[in-house]
Design a protein around this motif. Structure first.
Motif, PDB file in Angstrom:
ATOM      1  N   VAL A   2      -6.672  23.269  73.419  1.00  0.00           N
ATOM      2  CA  VAL A   2      -7.359  22.103  72.839  1.00  0.00           C
ATOM      3  C   VAL A   2      -6.670  20.735  73.317  1.00  0.00           C
ATOM      4  O   VAL A   2      -5.987  20.117  72.792  1.00  0.00           O
ATOM      5  CB  VAL A   2      -7.701  22.250  71.607  1.00  0.00           C
ATOM      6  CG1 VAL A   2      -8.661  21.118  71.101  1.00  0.00           C
ATOM      7  CG2 VAL A   2      -8.187  23.609  70.957  1.00  0.00           C
ATOM      8  N   LYS A 112     -12.493  31.837  65.643  1.00  0.00           N
ATOM      9  CA  LYS A 112     -12.215  31.083  64.459  1.00  0.00           C
ATOM     10  C   LYS A 112     -10.897  31.232  63.745  1.00  0.00           C
ATOM     11  O   LYS A 112     -10.331  30.286  63.341  1.00  0.00           O
ATOM     12  CB  LYS A 112     -13.390  31.247  63.565  1.00  0.00           C
ATOM     13  CG  LYS A 112     -13.325  30.521  62.301  1.00  0.00           C
ATOM     14  CD  LYS A 112     -14.589  30.791  61.417  1.00  0.00           C
ATOM     15  CE  LYS A 112     -14.093  31.989  60.491  1.00  0.00           C
ATOM     16  NZ  LYS A 112     -14.544  32.384  59.372  1.00  0.00           N
ATOM     17  N   HIS A 118      -6.852  24.120  63.635  1.00  0.00           N
ATOM     18  CA  HIS A 118      -7.099  23.120  64.614  1.00  0.00           C
ATOM     19  C   HIS A 118      -8.594  22.682  64.616  1.00  0.00           C
ATOM     20  O   HIS A 118      -9.142  21.537  65.299  1.00  0.00           O
ATOM     21  CB  HIS A 118      -7.012  23.476  65.964  1.00  0.00           C
ATOM     22  CG  HIS A 118      -5.441  23.999  66.145  1.00  0.00           C
ATOM     23  ND1 HIS A 118      -4.321  23.283  66.245  1.00  0.00           N
ATOM     24  CD2 HIS A 118      -4.875  25.083  66.458  1.00  0.00           C
ATOM     25  CE1 HIS A 118      -3.409  23.641  66.044  1.00  0.00           C
ATOM     26  NE2 HIS A 118      -3.623  25.171  66.318  1.00  0.00           N
ATOM     27  N   LEU A 119      -9.398  23.343  63.930  1.00  0.00           N
ATOM     28  CA  LEU A 119     -10.829  22.997  63.602  1.00  0.00           C
ATOM     29  C   LEU A 119     -11.168  22.180  62.295  1.00  0.00           C
ATOM     30  O   LEU A 119     -10.840  22.543  61.291  1.00  0.00           O
ATOM     31  CB  LEU A 119     -11.888  24.346  63.554  1.00  0.00           C
ATOM     32  CG  LEU A 119     -11.752  24.914  65.007  1.00  0.00           C
ATOM     33  CD1 LEU A 119     -12.466  26.402  64.838  1.00  0.00           C
ATOM     34  CD2 LEU A 119     -11.915  24.314  66.274  1.00  0.00           C
ATOM     35  N   HIS A 120     -11.851  21.284  62.381  1.00  0.00           N
ATOM     36  CA  HIS A 120     -12.218  20.270  61.127  1.00  0.00           C
ATOM     37  C   HIS A 120     -13.649  19.982  61.209  1.00  0.00           C
ATOM     38  O   HIS A 120     -14.323  19.713  62.528  1.00  0.00           O
ATOM     39  CB  HIS A 120     -11.147  18.777  61.012  1.00  0.00           C
ATOM     40  CG  HIS A 120      -9.782  19.517  61.350  1.00  0.00           C
ATOM     41  ND1 HIS A 120      -9.137  20.162  60.177  1.00  0.00           N
ATOM     42  CD2 HIS A 120      -9.103  19.348  62.341  1.00  0.00           C
ATOM     43  CE1 HIS A 120      -7.837  20.119  60.423  1.00  0.00           C
ATOM     44  NE2 HIS A 120      -7.782  19.896  61.855  1.00  0.00           N
ATOM     45  N   THR A 121     -14.077  19.567  60.094  1.00  0.00           N
ATOM     46  CA  THR A 121     -15.693  18.946  59.926  1.00  0.00           C
ATOM     47  C   THR A 121     -15.407  17.774  59.311  1.00  0.00           C
ATOM     48  O   THR A 121     -14.433  17.521  58.593  1.00  0.00           O
ATOM     49  CB  THR A 121     -16.291  20.041  59.150  1.00  0.00           C
ATOM     50  OG1 THR A 121     -15.988  20.144  57.840  1.00  0.00           O
ATOM     51  CG2 THR A 121     -16.445  21.326  59.843  1.00  0.00           C
ATOM     52  N   ARG A 155     -17.894  17.837  69.790  1.00  0.00           N
ATOM     53  CA  ARG A 155     -16.302  18.145  69.922  1.00  0.00           C
ATOM     54  C   ARG A 155     -16.527  19.421  71.089  1.00  0.00           C
ATOM     55  O   ARG A 155     -17.479  20.458  70.769  1.00  0.00           O
ATOM     56  CB  ARG A 155     -15.970  18.492  68.740  1.00  0.00           C
ATOM     57  CG  ARG A 155     -15.809  17.409  67.701  1.00  0.00           C
ATOM     58  CD  ARG A 155     -14.621  16.743  68.205  1.00  0.00           C
ATOM     59  NE  ARG A 155     -14.562  15.651  67.192  1.00  0.00           N
ATOM     60  CZ  ARG A 155     -14.649  14.363  67.194  1.00  0.00           C
ATOM     61  NH1 ARG A 155     -14.829  13.856  68.446  1.00  0.00           N
ATOM     62  NH2 ARG A 155     -14.654  13.290  66.198  1.00  0.00           N
ATOM     63  N   LEU A 157     -14.532  22.444  72.509  1.00  0.00           N
ATOM     64  CA  LEU A 157     -13.355  23.288  72.860  1.00  0.00           C
ATOM     65  C   LEU A 157     -13.066  23.906  74.198  1.00  0.00           C
ATOM     66  O   LEU A 157     -14.049  24.580  74.508  1.00  0.00           O
ATOM     67  CB  LEU A 157     -13.674  24.509  71.523  1.00  0.00           C
ATOM     68  CG  LEU A 157     -12.208  25.545  71.365  1.00  0.00           C
ATOM     69  CD1 LEU A 157     -10.917  24.575  70.753  1.00  0.00           C
ATOM     70  CD2 LEU A 157     -12.580  26.385  70.412  1.00  0.00           C
TER      71      LEU A 157
END
Length: 163
Positions: A2, A112, A118-121, A155, A157
């Motif tokens: 990423v 996931k 590393h994944l954010h909302t 975003r 990936l």
């Protein structure tokens, strides 16, 4: 993998092990609808170990070559009635859900789990989040009585080959 977050490619972080596929399979809920190929959670939960190693190889090849099989992108939409008391002939009384291929769902689940940290909302997102109440959103809408507009930035990936 990423690059927009400044992380360098770590081949170990992108490698899908058979164990991570097994973890993904154990997270499935039996009794859900079958996909377009009539494959359901029960098929994969009862699959032999050879199938699991082949799945991990397929997932690794997908990551390594940055190519998603076209079968992963298919799905079929099923209309679900919103209001049982409403008019069933009114198309506005339905919402659609998409039944995705089971292999695609497992691939997404493995990714996931690998990249979760590393994944954010956005804090402004309501619904489909763990430990998130819907009530603040409804209260805010009732209080303001005007549409809310948020800027949305897609975003992406991206995976690149490890060298």
């Amino acid at each position: 993998y990423v690059r927009q977050h400044g992380m360098c490619c770590d081949c170990e972080a992108v490698y899908v092990t058979p164990l991570s596929v097994i973890d993904s399979l154990l997270a499935m809920k039996p009794g859900k609808s079958a996909d377009e190929e009539n494959l359901s959670a029960e098929h994969l939960l009862n699959a032999p170990l050879a199938m699991i190693t082949r799945l991990s190889s397929l997932f690794n090849a997908t990551l390594h070559h940055a190519f998603v099989p076209s079968q992963f992108k298919l799905g079929f939409m099923v209309p679900i009635i919103k209001d049982q008391q409403g008019n069933p002939s009114n198309t506005n009384n339905y919402r659609g859900i998409t039944i995705s291929p089971i292999f695609s769902k497992r691939f997404e689940h493995v990714l996931k789990n690998k990249f979760f940290e590393h994944l954010h909302t956005s804090e402004q997102q309501y619904g489909f989040k763990k430990k998130q109440l819907y009530q603040p959103c409804f209260t805010l809408l009732k209080r303001n009585r005007e549409p809310l507009c948020y800027s949305w930035k897609p975003r992406v990936l991206r995976f690149s080959r490890c060298q």
